[in-house]
Structures are given as structure tokens and as C-alpha cells.
Design a protein around this motif. Structure first.
Motif, PDB file in Angstrom:
ATOM      1  N   LEU A 179     -10.201 -11.636 -20.044  1.00 38.62           N
ATOM      2  CA  LEU A 179     -11.307 -12.580 -19.920  1.00 38.62           C
ATOM      3  C   LEU A 179     -11.358 -13.246 -18.545  1.00 38.62           C
ATOM      4  O   LEU A 179     -12.390 -13.742 -18.133  1.00 38.62           O
ATOM      5  N   PHE A 180     -10.242 -13.285 -17.835  1.00 37.41           N
ATOM      6  CA  PHE A 180     -10.200 -14.053 -16.582  1.00 37.41           C
ATOM      7  C   PHE A 180      -9.748 -13.220 -15.390  1.00 37.41           C
ATOM      8  O   PHE A 180      -9.210 -13.717 -14.437  1.00 37.41           O
ATOM      9  N   GLY A 181      -9.865 -11.834 -15.453  1.00 39.14           N
ATOM     10  CA  GLY A 181      -9.663 -11.112 -14.206  1.00 39.14           C
ATOM     11  C   GLY A 181      -8.489 -10.183 -14.138  1.00 39.14           C
ATOM     12  O   GLY A 181      -7.902 -10.032 -13.079  1.00 39.14           O
ATOM     13  N   ASN A 182      -8.052  -9.554 -15.167  1.00 42.62           N
ATOM     14  CA  ASN A 182      -7.057  -8.479 -15.150  1.00 42.62           C
ATOM     15  C   ASN A 182      -5.814  -8.842 -14.353  1.00 42.62           C
ATOM     16  O   ASN A 182      -5.112  -9.777 -14.699  1.00 42.62           O
ATOM     17  N   SER A 183      -5.525  -8.122 -13.220  1.00 50.78           N
ATOM     18  CA  SER A 183      -4.242  -8.273 -12.535  1.00 50.78           C
ATOM     19  C   SER A 183      -4.040  -9.686 -11.988  1.00 50.78           C
ATOM     20  O   SER A 183      -2.931 -10.233 -12.054  1.00 50.78           O
ATOM     21  N   ASP A 184      -5.078 -10.313 -11.407  1.00 55.13           N
ATOM     22  CA  ASP A 184      -4.923 -11.671 -10.862  1.00 55.13           C
ATOM     23  C   ASP A 184      -4.473 -12.646 -11.937  1.00 55.13           C
ATOM     24  O   ASP A 184      -3.596 -13.491 -11.709  1.00 55.13           O
ATOM     25  N   SER A 185      -5.069 -12.530 -13.122  1.00 55.21           N
ATOM     26  CA  SER A 185      -4.699 -13.456 -14.191  1.00 55.21           C
ATOM     27  C   SER A 185      -3.278 -13.209 -14.677  1.00 55.21           C
ATOM     28  O   SER A 185      -2.575 -14.144 -15.061  1.00 55.21           O
ATOM     29  N   LEU A 186      -2.840 -11.938 -14.656  1.00 54.10           N
ATOM     30  CA  LEU A 186      -1.456 -11.640 -15.058  1.00 54.10           C
ATOM     31  C   LEU A 186      -0.465 -12.208 -14.042  1.00 54.10           C
ATOM     32  O   LEU A 186       0.592 -12.738 -14.415  1.00 54.10           O
ATOM     33  N   TYR A 187      -0.790 -12.089 -12.745  1.00 53.10           N
ATOM     34  CA  TYR A 187       0.066 -12.712 -11.717  1.00 53.10           C
ATOM     35  C   TYR A 187       0.148 -14.225 -11.936  1.00 53.10           C
ATOM     36  O   TYR A 187       1.218 -14.843 -11.814  1.00 53.10           O
ATOM     37  N   ARG A 188      -1.007 -14.836 -12.243  1.00 51.43           N
ATOM     38  CA  ARG A 188      -1.044 -16.281 -12.480  1.00 51.43           C
ATOM     39  C   ARG A 188      -0.196 -16.641 -13.697  1.00 51.43           C
ATOM     40  O   ARG A 188       0.531 -17.636 -13.699  1.00 51.43           O
ATOM     41  N   SER A 216       4.062  -9.215 -19.158  1.00 51.22           N
ATOM     42  CA  SER A 216       3.042  -9.227 -18.100  1.00 51.22           C
ATOM     43  C   SER A 216       3.356  -8.185 -17.036  1.00 51.22           C
ATOM     44  O   SER A 216       2.472  -7.460 -16.566  1.00 51.22           O
ATOM     45  N   TYR A 217       4.640  -8.124 -16.623  1.00 53.52           N
ATOM     46  CA  TYR A 217       5.022  -7.096 -15.649  1.00 53.52           C
ATOM     47  C   TYR A 217       4.782  -5.692 -16.219  1.00 53.52           C
ATOM     48  O   TYR A 217       4.385  -4.769 -15.498  1.00 53.52           O
ATOM     49  N   LEU A 218       5.048  -5.540 -17.499  1.00 52.18           N
ATOM     50  CA  LEU A 218       4.819  -4.236 -18.134  1.00 52.18           C
ATOM     51  C   LEU A 218       3.337  -3.873 -18.091  1.00 52.18           C
ATOM     52  O   LEU A 218       2.975  -2.729 -17.768  1.00 52.18           O
TER      53      LEU A 218
END
Length: 733
Positions: A48-57, A71-73
Motif C-alpha cells: 500500500l505504501f511503495g514496495n521496497s521503500d516501505s520495506l526499508y522503512r 522484510s529482508y526475505l
């Protein structure tokens, strides 16, 4: 949009794992509630909030090792194809956090992802290490699906390493588990993989069998990428078998689905396959067009191995177009790329193409050099495969033996330690007991020495038995070559009866069933015989029967089926010195001369001009199915064998005449097909099922009938052993 996000976040909290699992397949947290909340958070951030960027956040904001590891997975799966180096770093970071949680399911998923990344990088040894750890963890968790998946992943790596023996071993282990749990998606991948290995080994018929079996699960999967993989492989096998017109529909169907799914890698591979088919059809301009389309996609995707395959195909096609210089250009580029990606097998194809190019240019020195290099590398590949198979079997045997020896030594050491402890405990209280204990120890040691001597003797005896078995098998294999030389060549059969097929499957190495054909006075005589027994005894009888048929028909020129069987019966009785005395041998000939062996047989004479058929049988019948109908007519043979018959007085055989029509199918067969056990209830296939099958397939081309009979028998038998020789001959009038 904000309302939609709020509704979706609330909805996800309540729907639980049933929805999240397919969306996030690696989720494996310790407690269901915690798992649900964590996965919901990851899913919302990622989708909902941007795929990879949101996972980094999410990684930066969370202190939970489980959240970070998952998340890293997720990030690693996103980067694996396009940027495998970054994906590897991600999965290693995920493992650091997962190991802190001691969650074996999560750790296993990360090792699996690590293995896939290494495989993408073609670091196959490292991939094997990660996947073996994944397999160990799934085994500890007793996760059948995960264990099967580990075998499947290992098989794919071994296939890429060109270790075909290991690939086969893991594919079959995966299939055994997947059949039990009915996991159709991976079953398709497994049977397709087995078919691919058969194709690499130049066994197209076996490859076709496994691809068709994989395709049988399409109703469960519908038209997914997995089914497209099978469609492509089927097309490849038909192209390899010289049937490109049969391959094209499978390729086109796969291409349509791949384009709908926007799977560019698969689109490229399928375009390449279509080019191969058009090349086989001598439509070279179409073939080059499809090769160029495929190459362009592979270059955009930076798929080195795919580019290599396209270059080889374009080199081959340039040779056919009479442009060897352009072909050499393509092959030299392919050679450089093959060395870079370390593909020993594809270099073999490159050198074969270069040899052909220089031969066209009449540069015979270079042509011979590349031809020799191609032959050396090809021989090396198959010698290496054979060596690996033998080494693997030997290593497995030695490891088992050593484990048994170590187990025995550990037990002996434990007994000795226990005995010593007992001596120390009793020494101060019972002085006299020391002598008894010492005597007991001596007795145990003597028994142990006797046991070792007995084991050595058993090992020697086992070696002698194995040597004898090897000698016997060698003799039987030599007998097989002799028997095959006596049977009619398929070309001879096809010349006399162009629209016919022969299904011939011995139970053992040699067979008691045999087929026979001859042309005498413009008539064609065909027979299918089932001799007493199978294996070596049956093979001896089949050779006698074959010889007698040649004598009766080809030398004596007897062509009436009933008279042939009468003569054949007399010849068998004479050859085996059979007598008509009491079967219990009371007051008759010696037991060794009173042989009751013989054969059942179905024999017919076909007039190719009038299509009139004459038939006689000893127990075995003839079946005719009329063209464009389901009308099946069975003409039974006489209820007496070819040989001595103690239970009733022998009578002359009956000669039957049939007025044949163009397109009618005639079938002669032994009872091996009908007597095969199988199916869900482990029952015989039966005469009724056999006749129904002939009704269904009689309108097909003869070779398609044979393929359908083989596939049906394999599916019925499945993992059960073959119980008798099988021989079926079909003839279209």
C-alpha cells in the motif's frame, strides 16, 4: 483512497493466514497471533505504501528480529532476478536476524531463498550447501511439502551442474512425496524435470512420456506458467523426434499464455523454440525472424545463457542458408560466451557447428579439428556421467557399511565400559567375584573375535555370490542380443505391413513372447506367440518356435494357418521329445523326456490384394475392429496349446476365414497386457478393459495406437512390477 486503505488494513487483520499465505509464502513466525500482526504490517507497507521503500522503512523502524528477517526475505525475492548480488546481501542480513529468533521455519525459508539466489548466480556448489541446510531443517520439522520442495530444488541445481544421476535421484524422491500429498503444482515441475533429463540423454520417447504425464495435471492448475513449461518441453521433444508440425501447436499455445502473463523470459524461450520448429520445416526465413525476436529479448534481460542458445541456433541456420562465414561469426561469439558461463554441454554444440561451417568452406583441416574436439568433449560428458553414477552407488554402499561397523564398535565399547565399572564396584566387597568377572570379559572378547571371523566369512561369500550374479547377467544380456537378432527388424515389418505397430515389452531381459512375419507366394503370414514361462526358459522356447515357423512356412511353403499350427505342434513335440503317456509319468518315459512345455499362439494369413484374412490360434484369439465403428469381433483360437496336451486328445487346428475391408484393424496379442496388475485396487487390467481400449483407439494412426497402449499400461501399472512379457501387434488392412 484513504478510506480504501483503512478498510483493507482492518480486513487483513481479521482474514488471517488463509489470505496472507499465498501473498507472502515465506511467512513462518512462532505464534499465530504475532505472525498475523507482523505479516499484516509487512504486507501493508509493501503493497500500500511503495514496495521496497516501505520495506526499508519497516526495517529501520522495527526492533523485532522476526519483522526484520521477513522484510529482508521479501526484498531478496524482489531483487533475485534483476540484481542477484543485492538479493544475496539481503538474504544474509535476514539470516542474521532470523538466527536470533531460533524460528526454524523462518530460517529454512531464508536458506531456501539463499539457494535460489546462488542458483541464479550460477554458483551451484554454494546453492547446494544452502538447499541441503533447508532440507535438513524441513526434515527436523517433519514438513512433507518442504522436504519434497527441497528435493525438487536440489534436482534443478544438479541438472544445471550436468550431474544427471544426482538430478534423477532427487526428482524421484520429490515425486514419491508429492504423489502422496497430491501437491499438483510441484508434481508438474517434477515430472517435467525428469522428462528434461531424459531429453538431455537423447531419450525422446521417455521424455515425452513424462511430459504428457505432467500435462495430465493441467485441469488442477489451469493454464499457468507451469503448464506452459510443459507445453514447451513437449514441443521440443516432438521437434527432436522429427515431428516439427506436431511441435508448433504446443509452442504457439505456450507463447500466447506467456504474453498474456507478460513473462518476457518465457516469451523469449518460446520464440526460440518456434524458430527451431520452422527450421526443421525448412522455412528458414521464418526461423531466423523468431530467433532474432528471441535474441533481442534475451539481450534486454542480460540473459547470457539465453543469448548463447540463440547464437548457436542462428549459426546452425546460417550454415543451412549457405553462409558459413556468418555462421562462424555466430559460433565464435557463442564459444566465448559458453566459456564465460562455464557451460561444457553447450560448447559441444558450438564445436559441432564450427566443424560443419568449415566443411562447407572446404577448409577440411579446421573442420576435422573441430569435429575431433566435439567428439572428445561429448565422450567426456557421458563418461563423466557414468563415472559419477558408479561412484555415487559405491560411496552409498561404503558409507552404509561403515555406519554399521561404527554402530557395532560403539555397542562393544559400551559393554566393555559397563563391565569395567561393575568390576570396580565389586572389587572391594567380593574379591572372588573379580575372577568371575574377568572370565566373563574374556568370554565376551572371544565371542567378539568369533563374530568378526564370521562376518569376514559372510563378506567373502557375498562377494562370490555377486561375482556369480554378474556372470549370469552378462550371459543373459548376450542371449538378449541373440534373441533380438532373430526377431524381425521393424523395417521389414513396416515394408510388408506399412500401417502396423508392434508393442513388445519383455518382463525380464529376455522374453518368452515373440512376433514373427514372412511373405510367401504373395501372402503375408503374421504370428504372435506366448511361450511357456518368461525370462531365460521362455526365451529358449521362443527361439525353437521361431526356427520351426521358418521351417514350416519359408522352407515347406505351407501357408494355411491351421496347417502351420499342426506342423508347428508336431515340431515342438518332436524337438522337446514329449510323449502322450500318463502325465504323472507312471510307467512311461523318464521324467526329463516328458516335457510339457509349449506355447500359445495367434497366427493369420493376409492377402494384400483381396484383404481376405485366414486365422488359426492355440488358445490366443484374433480381434478385428471395423473402420469408423465400435464393432469389435473376437475370433477365438482352439483350446489346445502348441505342444503335448495330456488333459484331452489333440485335434487338428481350426482354420477361420474373414472377409476384410479397407481400414479394418486386426490385433494379435499375448495375455501379458491383460494380466498386468495395477489400478487403485491392484487388479488385473482384464480382457474387458483391453477390448474397450481397442474400441477407443482403433481409428488412430498405428503409431499413435501404440503410444496410447503404452501410456495406458504405464499408468495402470505405475510403480508395480511387470508380471509377464507383453506383445501386441496391430495391423490396418
Amino acid at each position: 483512497m484513504a478510506k480504501l486503505k483503512n478498510f483493507l488494513s482492518i480486513y487483513l487483520i481479521f482474514i488471517g493466514k488463509s489470505v496472507l499465505s499465498p501473498l507472502f509464502p515465506y511467512a513462518s513466525l512462532r505464534k499465530p497471533v504475532t505472525r498475523l500482526l507482523i505479516l499484516t504490517s509487512i504486507f501493508l507497507h509493501a503493497n500500500l505504501f511503495g514496495n521496497s521503500d516501505s520495506l526499508y522503512r519497516l526495517i529501520a523502524q522495527s526492533d523485532d528480529d522476526e519483522v526484520k528477517a521477513n522484510s529482508y526475505l521479501k526484498l531478496s525475492t524482489m531483487y533475485r532476478i534483476g540484481n542477484p548480488d543485492t538479493a544475496l546481501w539481503m538474504v544474509e542480513k535476514g539470516l542474521e536476524h532470523a538466527l536470533n529468533t531460533k524460528d526454524k521455519m523462518l530460517i529454512a525459508d531464508l536458506y531456501y531463498q539463499q539457494g535460489l539466489v546462488y542458483r541464479t548466480q550460477r554458483a551451484y556448489d554454494e546453492a547446494l550447501g544452502s538447499l541441503i541446510r533447508y532440507h535438513e531443517l524441513k526434515t527436523e520439522l517433519n514438513d512433507s511439502s518442504g522436504i519434497a520442495n527441497s528435493h525438487l530444488a536440489l534436482a534443478k541445481v544438479y541438472k544445471r551442474k550436468e550431474d544427471l544421476a544426482k538430478a534423477f535421484e532427487h526428482y524421484f524422491k520429490a515425486a514419491e512425496i508429492l504423489e502422496e500429498i497430491r501437491e499438483y503444482y510441484n508434481l508438474v515441475s517434477t515430472y517435467s524435470g525428469i522428462g528434461t533429463v531424459h531429453a538431455i540423454q537423447k531419450k525422446p520417447e521417455r521424455a515425452e512420456e513424462y511430459f504428457l504425464h505432467a500435462l495430465s495435471f493441467k485441469d488442477q492448475l489451469e493454464d499457468t506458467n507451469q503448464i506452459c513449461f510443459v507445453l514447451n518441453n513437449l514441443g521440443g521433444i516432438y521437434n527432436q523426434m522429427g515431428l516439427p508440425e506436431k511441435a508448433l501447436p504446443y509452442y504457439m499455445r505456450a507463447l500466447k499464455i506467456h504474453r498474456l502473463l507478460e513473462d518476457h523470459r518465457s516469451v523469449s524461450g518460446t520464440l526460440n523454440n518456434i524458430g527451431n520448429a520452422y527450421e526443421s520445416l525448412d522455412q528458414f526465413s521464418k526461423a531466423m525472424d523468431y530467433f532474432n525476436q528471441s535474441l533481442e529479448i534475451k539481450r534486454q534481460m542480460k540473459d547470457a545463457r539465453g543469448v548463447l542458445v540463440s547464437l548457436i541456433n542462428m549459426g546452425d541456420l546460417s550454415n543451412k542458408l549457405g553462409d558459413p562465414d556468418l555462421a562462424i561469426h555466430y559460433f565464435n561469439r557463442a564459444d566465448s560466451l559458453a566459456r564465460k558461463v562455464k557451460s561444457f554441454q553447450l560448447r559441444i554444440y558450438v564445436y559441432y557447428g564450427l566443424a560443419a561451417s568449415y566443411k562447407i568452406k572446404k577448409d577440411y583441416k579446421k573442420a576435422l579439428a573441430y569435429h575431433d574436439l566435439h567428439a572428445q568433449m561429448k565422450d567426456s560428458l557421458f563418461d563423466e556421467t557414468t563415472s559419477k553414477q558408479l561412484s555415487e552407488m559405491e560411496t552409498r554402499f561404503e558409507t552404509t557399511q561403515k555406519e554399521k561397523e561404527i554402530e557395532l564398535l560403539q555397542k562393544d565399547k559400551a559393554l566393555q565400559a559397563l563391565e569395567i565399572d561393575r568390576q570396580k564396584a565389586q572389587r572391594n566387597l567380593f574379591i572372588l567375584g573379580f575372577g568371575l568377572v574377568l572370565a566373563l570379559v574374556v568370554a565376551i572378547m572371544l565371542a567378539y573375535q568369533q563374530k568378526r571371523k564370521a562376518n569376514k566369512l559372510l563378506a567373502l561369500q557375498k562377494k562370490e555370490i555377486e561375482d556369480q550374479k554378474e556372470q549370469i547377467l552378462s550371459s543373459i544380456h548376450y542371449a538378449q542380443r541373440i534373441q533380438n537378432a532373430i526377431l524381425p527388424e521393424p523395417e521389414v515389418f513396416k515394408k510388408l505391413l506399412p500401417e502396423s505397430f508392434i508393442l513388445y515389452r519383455p518382463k525380464d531381459i529376455v522374453s518368452g513372447d515373440f512376433f514373427w512375419i514372412s511373405s510367401v507366394d504373395q501372402a503375408i503370414i503374421v504370428a504372435v506367440a506366448d511361450c511357456t514361462g518368461h525370462g531365460v526358459p521362455g526365451a529358449f522356447m521362443s527361439m525353437i518356435g521361431n526356427s520351426l515357423l521358418n521351417e514350416v512356412v519359408n522352407e515347406k511353403r505351407i501357408t494355411q494357418p491351421a496347417r502351420i499350427l499342426d506342423e508347428l505342434k508336431a515340431g515342438i513335440i518332436r524337438s522337446l521329445k514329449q510323449s502322450g503317456v500318463d502325465p504323472n509319468n507312471k510307467g512311461g518315459l523318464p521324467a526329463e523326456t516328458n516335457v510339457k512345455d509349449g506355447m500359445d499362439i495367434a497366427l493369420c494369413k493376409i492377402d494384400p490384394d483381396t484383404l481376405q484374412v485366414e486365422f488359426a490360434g492355440a488358445y490366443n484369439p484374433l480381434i478385428r475392429v471395423r473402420k469408423n465403428t465400435t464393432e469389435l469381433e473376437e475370433i477365438r483360437g482352439d483350446r489346445q496349446p502348441i505342444g503335448i496336451h495330456h488333459s484331452r486328445q489333440s485335434q487338428p487346428f481350426t482354420n477361420h476365414r474373414i472377409a476384410g475391408n479397407p481400414g479394418d484393424m486386426i490385433y494379435l496379442y499375448s495375455d501379458g497386457y491383460m494380466d498386468q496388475f495395477g489400478g487403485e485396487r491392484n487388479k488385473k487390467f482384464s480382457s474387458r478393459r483391453f477390448k474397450e481400449l481397442l474400441r477407443e483407439l482403433h481409428s488412430l494412426e498405428p503409431e499413435e495406437q501404440k503410444s496410447k497402449l503404452e501410456t495406458t499400461l504405464d499408468q495402470w501399472q505405475w510403480k508395480r512390477g511387470q508380471i509377464d512379457d507383453v506383445c501386441v501387434v496391430g495391423i490396418r488392412l
